[in-house]
Design a protein around this motif. Structure first.
Motif, PDB file in Angstrom:
ATOM      1  N   GLN A  76      46.941  37.728  40.579  1.00 35.60           N
ATOM      2  CA  GLN A  76      48.435  38.556  41.361  1.00 35.60           C
ATOM      3  C   GLN A  76      47.809  39.178  42.134  1.00 35.60           C
ATOM      4  O   GLN A  76      48.700  39.441  42.750  1.00 35.60           O
TER       5      GLN A  76
ATOM      6  N   SER B  81      46.909  47.912  37.292  1.00 32.90           N
ATOM      7  CA  SER B  81      46.125  47.360  38.087  1.00 32.90           C
ATOM      8  C   SER B  81      46.478  48.191  39.629  1.00 32.90           C
ATOM      9  O   SER B  81      46.202  48.577  40.721  1.00 32.90           O
TER      10      SER B  81
ATOM     11  N   PHE C 147      37.307  50.332  29.933  1.00 29.95           N
ATOM     12  CA  PHE C 147      36.737  48.579  30.577  1.00 29.95           C
ATOM     13  C   PHE C 147      35.563  48.870  32.248  1.00 29.95           C
ATOM     14  O   PHE C 147      35.717  47.919  32.540  1.00 29.95           O
TER      15      PHE C 147
ATOM     16  N   THR D  44      32.174  48.162  33.207  1.00 37.18           N
ATOM     17  CA  THR D  44      30.846  46.985  32.683  1.00 37.18           C
ATOM     18  C   THR D  44      30.149  48.273  33.043  1.00 37.18           C
ATOM     19  O   THR D  44      29.483  48.770  34.115  1.00 37.18           O
TER      20      THR D  44
ATOM     21  N   LEU E  32      36.420  52.938  37.536  1.00 40.66           N
ATOM     22  CA  LEU E  32      37.726  53.356  38.415  1.00 40.66           C
ATOM     23  C   LEU E  32      38.960  52.874  36.973  1.00 40.66           C
ATOM     24  O   LEU E  32      39.316  54.228  36.828  1.00 40.66           O
ATOM     25  N   THR E  33      39.221  51.860  36.467  1.00 35.29           N
ATOM     26  CA  THR E  33      40.171  51.845  35.606  1.00 35.29           C
ATOM     27  C   THR E  33      40.134  53.006  34.309  1.00 35.29           C
ATOM     28  O   THR E  33      39.116  53.339  33.156  1.00 35.29           O
TER      29      THR E  33
ATOM     30  N   MET F 261      30.980  50.671  38.254  1.00 32.80           N
ATOM     31  CA  MET F 261      31.679  51.546  39.203  1.00 32.80           C
ATOM     32  C   MET F 261      33.151  51.985  38.666  1.00 32.80           C
ATOM     33  O   MET F 261      34.056  50.633  37.763  1.00 32.80           O
TER      34      MET F 261
ATOM     35  N   THR G 224      43.200  41.252  39.093  1.00 34.37           N
ATOM     36  CA  THR G 224      43.756  40.593  38.705  1.00 34.37           C
ATOM     37  C   THR G 224      44.539  39.552  39.718  1.00 34.37           C
ATOM     38  O   THR G 224      44.387  39.239  41.001  1.00 34.37           O
TER      39      THR G 224
HETATM   40  C1  LIG Z   1      35.351  42.909  30.645  1.00 35.47           C
HETATM   41  C2  LIG Z   1      36.109  43.614  31.470  1.00 35.47           C
HETATM   42  C3  LIG Z   1      35.430  44.238  32.658  1.00 35.47           C
HETATM   43  C4  LIG Z   1      36.331  45.588  33.475  1.00 35.47           C
HETATM   44  N1  LIG Z   1      34.734  45.692  33.472  1.00 35.47           N
HETATM   45  C5  LIG Z   1      35.238  47.194  34.920  1.00 35.47           C
HETATM   46  C6  LIG Z   1      34.784  48.052  35.543  1.00 35.47           C
HETATM   47  O1  LIG Z   1      33.738  47.506  35.269  1.00 35.47           O
HETATM   48  N2  LIG Z   1      35.196  49.724  36.119  1.00 35.47           N
HETATM   49  C7  LIG Z   1      36.439  49.287  36.767  1.00 35.47           C
HETATM   50  O2  LIG Z   1      37.238  50.022  36.609  1.00 35.47           O
HETATM   51  N3  LIG Z   1      37.203  48.080  36.078  1.00 35.47           N
HETATM   52  C8  LIG Z   1      36.519  47.300  34.773  1.00 35.47           C
HETATM   53  N4  LIG Z   1      37.442  46.582  34.569  1.00 35.47           N
HETATM   54  C9  LIG Z   1      39.593  46.496  34.267  1.00 35.47           C
HETATM   55  C10 LIG Z   1      39.958  45.613  35.639  1.00 35.47           C
HETATM   56  O3  LIG Z   1      39.358  45.609  36.638  1.00 35.47           O
HETATM   57  C11 LIG Z   1      41.513  45.635  35.037  1.00 35.47           C
HETATM   58  O4  LIG Z   1      41.331  45.513  33.134  1.00 35.47           O
HETATM   59  C12 LIG Z   1      42.075  44.627  35.695  1.00 35.47           C
HETATM   60  O5  LIG Z   1      41.653  45.407  37.591  1.00 35.47           O
HETATM   61  C13 LIG Z   1      43.372  44.351  35.168  1.00 35.47           C
HETATM   62  O6  LIG Z   1      44.144  45.972  34.860  1.00 35.47           O
HETATM   63  P1  LIG Z   1      45.012  46.250  33.094  1.00 35.47           P
HETATM   64  O7  LIG Z   1      44.304  45.670  32.508  1.00 35.47           O
HETATM   65  O8  LIG Z   1      45.657  48.264  33.214  1.00 35.47           O
HETATM   66  O9  LIG Z   1      46.029  44.936  33.557  1.00 35.47           O
HETATM   67  P2  LIG Z   1      47.990  45.945  34.013  1.00 35.47           P
HETATM   68  O10 LIG Z   1      47.378  45.621  34.908  1.00 35.47           O
HETATM   69  O11 LIG Z   1      48.616  46.392  33.140  1.00 35.47           O
HETATM   70  O12 LIG Z   1      48.184  44.672  34.529  1.00 35.47           O
HETATM   71  C14 LIG Z   1      49.082  43.616  33.532  1.00 35.47           C
HETATM   72  C15 LIG Z   1      49.711  42.525  34.085  1.00 35.47           C
HETATM   73  O13 LIG Z   1      50.554  42.679  34.889  1.00 35.47           O
HETATM   74  C16 LIG Z   1      50.203  41.968  37.009  1.00 35.47           C
HETATM   75  N5  LIG Z   1      50.442  42.865  37.431  1.00 35.47           N
HETATM   76  C17 LIG Z   1      50.067  44.219  37.458  1.00 35.47           C
HETATM   77  N6  LIG Z   1      51.054  44.741  38.265  1.00 35.47           N
HETATM   78  C18 LIG Z   1      50.710  43.578  39.120  1.00 35.47           C
HETATM   79  C19 LIG Z   1      51.645  43.750  41.002  1.00 35.47           C
HETATM   80  N7  LIG Z   1      51.690  44.933  41.434  1.00 35.47           N
HETATM   81  N8  LIG Z   1      51.855  42.470  41.214  1.00 35.47           N
HETATM   82  C20 LIG Z   1      52.048  41.397  40.627  1.00 35.47           C
HETATM   83  N9  LIG Z   1      51.424  41.398  39.079  1.00 35.47           N
HETATM   84  C21 LIG Z   1      50.859  42.618  38.223  1.00 35.47           C
HETATM   85  C22 LIG Z   1      48.977  41.816  36.168  1.00 35.47           C
HETATM   86  O14 LIG Z   1      48.465  41.106  37.163  1.00 35.47           O
HETATM   87  C23 LIG Z   1      49.074  41.829  35.015  1.00 35.47           C
HETATM   88  O15 LIG Z   1      49.001  39.957  34.961  1.00 35.47           O
HETATM   89  C24 LIG Z   1      36.892  45.367  33.473  1.00 35.47           C
HETATM   90  C25 LIG Z   1      38.665  44.891  32.394  1.00 35.47           C
HETATM   91  C26 LIG Z   1      37.759  44.141  31.238  1.00 35.47           C
HETATM   92  C27 LIG Z   1      38.691  43.086  30.884  1.00 35.47           C
END
Ligand SMILES: Cc1cc2nc3c(=O)[nH]c(=O)nc-3n(C[C@H](O)[C@H](O)[C@H](O)COP(=O)(O)OP(=O)(O)OC[C@H]3O[C@@H](n4cnc5c(N)ncnc54)[C@H](O)[C@@H]3O)c2cc1C
Length: 570
Positions: free
Chosen positions: A440, A184, A210, A212, A177-178, A175, A438
């Motif tokens: 949040q 987020s 990121f 999976t 997306l990121t 999947m 997350t």
């Molecule tokens: C091991 C692993 C596997 C993954 N697998 C996949 C996958 O298969 N497919 C895929 O597409 N993605 C995948 N991801 C991505 C994952 O879904 C994102 O890392 C996650 O959604 C958070 O995005 P970010 O890391 O960019 O953090 P950020 O969005 O930068 O967030 C940083 C902090 O800010 C907070 N924050 C951000 N926006 C808000 C808001 N509006 N309100 C309150 N708090 C907020 C967050 O809660 C967090 O604490 C994976 C990530 C990891 C680490």
């Protein structure tokens, strides 16, 4: 050592027995007429439940005897990256082979695609066991939502070609997306999709991170199809089969779930097919995908917590300090009790969410076939599924971190050592409240529903029942529900930044109340569950009141203090 992760776990058996899927299964099995065409299809509800139990027993045996004994090895070796390709750890490959041989890979796919047509709520029990055995493996086994999205939205030709391969375990999915600048905030996705009229094909360009199982053969990719757009309405979802234009640039060196390859991918003019309607890539299909995956991650969280709890219970019985097993020391037994209560509460909550997701899907299928009599029920079911899914993800994944922390604490110094399994569970648990949104973001998803009093109907239904010896607890929960209602109204009247700041307190109130009601329901059929309900409510009622007090005194003070206290200059 356990022989079977299903039969050795009375709570899983209990959840299976309590699941009320009669209407869902009747609809999914087309009034049990599939049995005429597919020999494995159930002939009635009892037959279906027997089938589910059998599937869970087969999987439970593989988890206990094939997967769990090599979990530490899978973690140690991890997924590997060599010459642009990803290789699973040997133990991961052996586990996948065992699942494949037992024909367990197509759990939720329909009979016509060689699947088992299982409801979501049964699949959750499967994910729970796989995650207890090896949390990283779950991220490969638990990606079935991708196949379901293909079933839901792809054309007949793609479905006929790809879905039986998923069922036979010949392909896996990703999947996608990121991106580096879109986590987020997925509305900011930049990967470009361009349509070439001459070849009637879409082409994808861009970098995703990121991801999976990014080495998967079949990928669903979110990309910007509307040039010049800047938000979610310019995004569409694409299906592709990995070819030489898809470059895996690296895999991440992670804290936990080492067996799960987390890939950075570059698409270089990769041919892809549009899935569903243009512009609905995130707002509809992406959200559907994530909602399914959120429940799977919730079950993953519970499975990890179950594994950690069992390690702690065993150790606490064996470790002697001050002349007796540490389990007899009340601060230690308090930790064990807290873990057990939280695990069973989370399972009950996930089970409830799964049931409403199952109903929503089964009713939606009828509506889409033109049966308008299901419209009202479908609307109600989907509203509840939408409210309960983020609450489950939030609670289960925060819970597993608390439980793993306590399980490690029960081990004292040895818990910090690599030789002990609890150290691995602690690391594995940490991802669950980050990926698939997350905690949040789960709060963001749930808060509007709670301020709209989405759970009031459920609470009223449960309040109408007689709980015998636990009627005093029932009265307390009715009062707590009124407090939640009041807190939601208080919050609604505030400015948006204040709502955002205190939203988590309303969510905490709601999940503790939900869980308490669910355990009260369980108390009707089990003496042990009655004791658990009484304990859980005694522990959590003060927390509900505290969250209510926090919201009652919600103010601008923390927001006003923030920049000065943190030394942020804008
Ligand atoms: C091991 C692993 C596997 C993954 N697998 C996949 C996958 O298969 N497919 C895929 O597409 N993605 C995948 N991801 C991505 C994952 O879904 C994102 O890392 C996650 O959604 C958070 O995005 P970010 O890391 O960019 O953090 P950020 O969005 O930068 O967030 C940083 C902090 O800010 C907070 N924050 C951000 N926006 C808000 C808001 N509006 N309100 C309150 N708090 C907020 C967050 O809660 C967090 O604490 C994976 C990530 C990891 C680490």
């Amino acid at each position: 050592m356990s022989e079977n992760f299903f039969t050795d776990n009375p709570d899983l058996l209990f959840r299976l027995e309590q699941l009320d899927l009669r209407e869902v299964v009747e609809l999914k099995e087309r009034g049990y007429t599939y049995a005429e065409k597919y020999p494995e299809a159930p002939r009635n509800y009892r037959d279906a439940k027997d089938n589910y139990r059998l599937v869970l027993e087969v999987l439970g045996a593989i988890c206990a005897t094939v997967v769990a004994p090599r979990a530490a090895e899978a973690d140690e070796q991890g997924a590997q990256y060599r010459d642009g390709e990803v290789f699973y750890a040997d133990a991961t490959q052996a586990a996948l082979d065992a699942f494949r041989q037992a024909e367990l890979m197509g759990a939720m796919l329909p009979w016509e695609y060689d699947g088992m047509n299982l409801p979501e709520s049964i699949y959750q029990l499967m994910v729970d066991m796989v995650s207890r055995a090896e949390a990283g493996l779950m991220t490969i086994f638990g990606l079935l939502e991708i196949a379901l999205a293909i079933h839901e939205h792809a054309d007949e030709e793609d479905k006929a070609e790809l879905l039986p391969k998923f069922s036979r375990g010949e392909v896996t999915g990703a999947m996608v997306l990121t991106e580096p600048d879109a986590g987020s905030d997925l509305g900011a996705v930049q990967a470009r999709a361009t349509y070439d009229e001459a070849t009637d094909t879409w082409y994808l360009d861009g970098v995703k991170r990121f991801i999976t199982n990014g080495n998967a053969d079949v990928q669903l990719v979110l990309a910007r199809s509307e040039a010049g757009s800047t938000d979610a309405r310019g995004l569409s979802l694409f299906l592709l089969e990995r070819d030489e234009t898809v470059k895996i640039r690296r895999i991440e060196n992670k804290m936990g779930i080492h067996a799960s390859p987390t890939c950075e991918i570059q698409y270089n003019h990769t041919p892809a097919k549009l899935i569903g309607r243009r512009r609905f890539g995130l707002i509809r299909y992406g959200m559907e995908l994530m909602n399914g995956a959120r429940l799977a991650v919730s079950s993953q969280a519970v499975g990890i917590a179950e594994a950690a709890y069992r390690e702690a219970l065993k150790y606490a019985g064996e470790r002697i300090q001050f002349g007796r097993p540490i389990r007899e020391l009340s601060p230690v037994s308090r930790m064990l009790l807290s873990m057990r209560g939280e695990i069973e509460a989370a399972r009950a909550l996930i089970s409830l969410s799964g049931t409403w997701v199952d109903r929503s899907k089964a009713f939606a299928a009828r509506v889409s076939e033109g049966d308008r009599s299901y419209r009202k029920k479908q609307k109600q079911a989907s509203a509840l599924a939408d409210a309960l899914t983020p609450l489950s993800k939030y609670y289960a994944t925060e819970m597993t971190n608390r439980v793993c922390d306590q399980a490690l604490q029960v081990h004292g110094g040895v818990g910090y050592m690599r030789e002990f399994n609890v150290e691995r569970h602690y690391r594995d648990a940490r991802i669950t409240n980050i990926y698939e949104g997350t905690s949040q973001l789960q709060v963001v998803a749930a808060i509007g529903k709670l301020m709209g009093h989405a759970l009031d109907g459920l609470f009223a239904e449960w309040a109408a029942q007689d709980y015998g010896d636990l009627n005093a607890e029932k009265e307390k929960m009715i009062a707590a529900g009124e407090k939640l209602h009041q807190a939601a109204e208080t919050l609604k009247a505030k400015d948006q930044p204040v709502i955002d700041y205190y939203a988590v307190d309303l969510v905490n109130m709601a999940v503790y109340i939900l869980n308490s009601w669910l355990l009260l329901q369980d108390s009707l059929v089990s003496e042990r569950k009655a004791a658990l309900a009484r304990y859980y409510i005694a522990e959590h009622l003060p927390k509900i009141h505290m969250a209510g007090e926090i919201i009652a005194s919600a103010s601008e003070i923390p927001l006003a203090a923030s920049d000065l206290v943190l030394g942020v200059v804008k």
